[in-house]
Motif scaffolding. Structure first.
Motif, PDB file in Angstrom:
ATOM      1  N   GLN A 139      -9.971  -2.628  -7.186  1.00  0.00           N
ATOM      2  CA  GLN A 139      -9.596  -3.982  -7.582  1.00  0.00           C
ATOM      3  C   GLN A 139      -8.746  -3.939  -8.855  1.00  0.00           C
ATOM      4  O   GLN A 139      -7.706  -4.576  -8.947  1.00  0.00           O
ATOM      5  CB  GLN A 139     -10.880  -4.787  -7.790  1.00  0.00           C
ATOM      6  CG  GLN A 139     -10.690  -6.202  -8.242  1.00  0.00           C
ATOM      7  CD  GLN A 139     -12.015  -6.872  -8.567  1.00  0.00           C
ATOM      8  OE1 GLN A 139     -12.973  -6.214  -9.006  1.00  0.00           O
ATOM      9  NE2 GLN A 139     -12.091  -8.168  -8.351  1.00  0.00           N
ATOM     10  N   MET A 164      -5.109  -2.468  -8.271  1.00  0.00           N
ATOM     11  CA  MET A 164      -4.190  -3.401  -7.611  1.00  0.00           C
ATOM     12  C   MET A 164      -3.835  -4.564  -8.527  1.00  0.00           C
ATOM     13  O   MET A 164      -2.695  -5.019  -8.551  1.00  0.00           O
ATOM     14  CB  MET A 164      -4.773  -3.880  -6.283  1.00  0.00           C
ATOM     15  CG  MET A 164      -4.854  -2.781  -5.224  1.00  0.00           C
ATOM     16  SD  MET A 164      -3.288  -1.882  -4.964  1.00  0.00           S
ATOM     17  CE  MET A 164      -2.201  -3.192  -4.414  1.00  0.00           C
ATOM     18  N   TRP A 209      -2.407 -14.017  -5.661  1.00  0.00           N
ATOM     19  CA  TRP A 209      -3.000 -12.754  -5.231  1.00  0.00           C
ATOM     20  C   TRP A 209      -4.472 -12.819  -5.605  1.00  0.00           C
ATOM     21  O   TRP A 209      -4.800 -13.175  -6.737  1.00  0.00           O
ATOM     22  CB  TRP A 209      -2.396 -11.580  -5.983  1.00  0.00           C
ATOM     23  CG  TRP A 209      -0.965 -11.269  -5.722  1.00  0.00           C
ATOM     24  CD1 TRP A 209       0.114 -11.864  -6.285  1.00  0.00           C
ATOM     25  CD2 TRP A 209      -0.455 -10.245  -4.871  1.00  0.00           C
ATOM     26  NE1 TRP A 209       1.262 -11.283  -5.843  1.00  0.00           N
ATOM     27  CE2 TRP A 209       0.938 -10.275  -4.969  1.00  0.00           C
ATOM     28  CE3 TRP A 209      -1.057  -9.300  -4.032  1.00  0.00           C
ATOM     29  CZ2 TRP A 209       1.759  -9.400  -4.266  1.00  0.00           C
ATOM     30  CZ3 TRP A 209      -0.246  -8.435  -3.338  1.00  0.00           C
ATOM     31  CH2 TRP A 209       1.142  -8.479  -3.454  1.00  0.00           C
ATOM     32  N   PHE A 216      -7.983 -10.259  -5.479  1.00  0.00           N
ATOM     33  CA  PHE A 216      -8.411  -8.874  -5.324  1.00  0.00           C
ATOM     34  C   PHE A 216      -9.935  -8.868  -5.295  1.00  0.00           C
ATOM     35  O   PHE A 216     -10.567  -9.193  -6.306  1.00  0.00           O
ATOM     36  CB  PHE A 216      -7.896  -8.019  -6.489  1.00  0.00           C
ATOM     37  CG  PHE A 216      -6.428  -8.209  -6.745  1.00  0.00           C
ATOM     38  CD1 PHE A 216      -5.476  -7.528  -6.013  1.00  0.00           C
ATOM     39  CD2 PHE A 216      -6.000  -9.094  -7.726  1.00  0.00           C
ATOM     40  CE1 PHE A 216      -4.122  -7.724  -6.250  1.00  0.00           C
ATOM     41  CE2 PHE A 216      -4.653  -9.296  -7.973  1.00  0.00           C
ATOM     42  CZ  PHE A 216      -3.709  -8.607  -7.239  1.00  0.00           C
ATOM     43  N   CYS A 227     -10.326  -2.193  -2.163  1.00  0.00           N
ATOM     44  CA  CYS A 227     -10.449  -3.631  -2.382  1.00  0.00           C
ATOM     45  C   CYS A 227      -9.724  -4.384  -1.273  1.00  0.00           C
ATOM     46  O   CYS A 227      -8.877  -3.839  -0.576  1.00  0.00           O
ATOM     47  CB  CYS A 227      -9.917  -4.035  -3.753  1.00  0.00           C
ATOM     48  SG  CYS A 227      -8.136  -3.983  -3.931  1.00  0.00           S
ATOM     49  N   ILE A 259      -7.175  -7.333  -0.467  1.00  0.00           N
ATOM     50  CA  ILE A 259      -6.076  -8.093  -1.055  1.00  0.00           C
ATOM     51  C   ILE A 259      -5.908  -9.361  -0.229  1.00  0.00           C
ATOM     52  O   ILE A 259      -5.783  -9.304   0.989  1.00  0.00           O
ATOM     53  CB  ILE A 259      -4.749  -7.300  -0.983  1.00  0.00           C
ATOM     54  CG1 ILE A 259      -4.884  -5.925  -1.599  1.00  0.00           C
ATOM     55  CG2 ILE A 259      -3.606  -8.086  -1.590  1.00  0.00           C
ATOM     56  CD1 ILE A 259      -5.228  -5.918  -3.029  1.00  0.00           C
ATOM     57  N   PHE A 267      -3.240 -12.305  -0.170  1.00  0.00           N
ATOM     58  CA  PHE A 267      -1.928 -12.689  -0.686  1.00  0.00           C
ATOM     59  C   PHE A 267      -1.468 -13.952   0.024  1.00  0.00           C
ATOM     60  O   PHE A 267      -1.585 -14.064   1.243  1.00  0.00           O
ATOM     61  CB  PHE A 267      -0.920 -11.561  -0.444  1.00  0.00           C
ATOM     62  CG  PHE A 267       0.502 -11.933  -0.745  1.00  0.00           C
ATOM     63  CD1 PHE A 267       0.944 -12.014  -2.053  1.00  0.00           C
ATOM     64  CD2 PHE A 267       1.400 -12.198   0.273  1.00  0.00           C
ATOM     65  CE1 PHE A 267       2.271 -12.353  -2.341  1.00  0.00           C
ATOM     66  CE2 PHE A 267       2.715 -12.536  -0.001  1.00  0.00           C
ATOM     67  CZ  PHE A 267       3.151 -12.614  -1.309  1.00  0.00           C
ATOM     68  N   GLU A 297       2.267  -1.903  -1.505  1.00  0.00           N
ATOM     69  CA  GLU A 297       1.380  -0.865  -0.967  1.00  0.00           C
ATOM     70  C   GLU A 297       1.945   0.530  -1.257  1.00  0.00           C
ATOM     71  O   GLU A 297       1.193   1.424  -1.670  1.00  0.00           O
ATOM     72  CB  GLU A 297       1.207  -1.054   0.537  1.00  0.00           C
ATOM     73  CG  GLU A 297       0.392  -2.254   0.926  1.00  0.00           C
ATOM     74  CD  GLU A 297       0.231  -2.389   2.418  1.00  0.00           C
ATOM     75  OE1 GLU A 297      -0.203  -1.405   3.061  1.00  0.00           O
ATOM     76  OE2 GLU A 297       0.552  -3.467   2.953  1.00  0.00           O
TER      77      GLU A 297
END
Length: 143
Positions: free
Chosen positions: A14, A17, A90, A92, A100, A102, A104, A135
Motif C-alpha cells: 500500500q 503504490m 486512487w 490503496f 495491495c 488499487i 482507480f 504498474e
C-alpha cells in the motif's frame, strides 16, 4: 462523459503504490503524454501542481490540487485548464503484507467539444496505457 474505474491487486505494498502515485514530479519519466509536471505549492497534505499533457500538436496545461491521505487515498481536484470538470481518485487497500488493491477512478469532460469528441474515441486506450505505465513503474522501482 468518459469515465474509467479499475480495481486490481498488485504485488506491491500500500505504501509503495501510494508513494509512486504521490510523486507527481516524476510523471514525465514514465507516464505517456506527460511532458511536464511541476509542483508549485505544498501545504500540509495538499499539493498544487501543473501537468502538461501533449500528443503531436496538442498540448494542454492542467492545474490540480492533490490531497494525500497517506497511505490509503489520493484525491485530485481540478482547478484550471481545458476541462469543464475532472473527478479522479486512487485508493490503496492492503491485501496482504506484500500486495495491495488499487481502486482507480477518473471522469472528466473537456470544455472544447472537438477535444471531447476526439478524446472519447481514444479514452479507454489512453487510460489503459496510463494505468499500465504506473504498474510498469512499480515493477521497475520495487521489483
Amino acid at each position: 462523459m468518459p469515465t474509467h474505474a479499475e480495481v486490481k491487486t498488485l504485488p506491491h505494498t500500500q505504501q509503495q503504490m501510494f508513494d509512486l502515485v504521490a510523486d507527481i514530479e516524476k510523471y514525465p519519466e514514465f507516464l505517456p503524454w506527460c511532458i511536464e509536471a511541476r509542483v508549485w505549492k505544498r501545504e500540509g497534505n495538499e499539493i498544487h501542481a501543473d501537468l502538461v499533457i501533449g500528443y503531436k500538436m496538442f498540448r494542454e496545461r492542467f492545474t490540480s490540487k492533490v490531497t494525500l491521505d497517506r497511505p490509503g487515498h489520493i484525491h485530485v481536484e481540478y482547478l484550471k485548464g481545458p476541462l469543464k470538470y475532472l473527478s479522479n481518485h486512487w485508493r490503496f487497500l492492503p491485501a496482504n503484507p506484500d500486495s495491495c488493491v488499487i481502486d482507480f477512478f477518473v471522469d472528466f469532460e473537456f470544455k472544447n467539444p472537438v477535444f471531447q469528441k476526439v478524446m472519447g474515441v481514444f479514452f479507454n486506450e489512453a487510460v489503459k496505457r496510463m494505468v499500465q505505465a504506473f504498474e510498469a513503474r512499480a515493477r521497475k522501482l520495487y521489483g
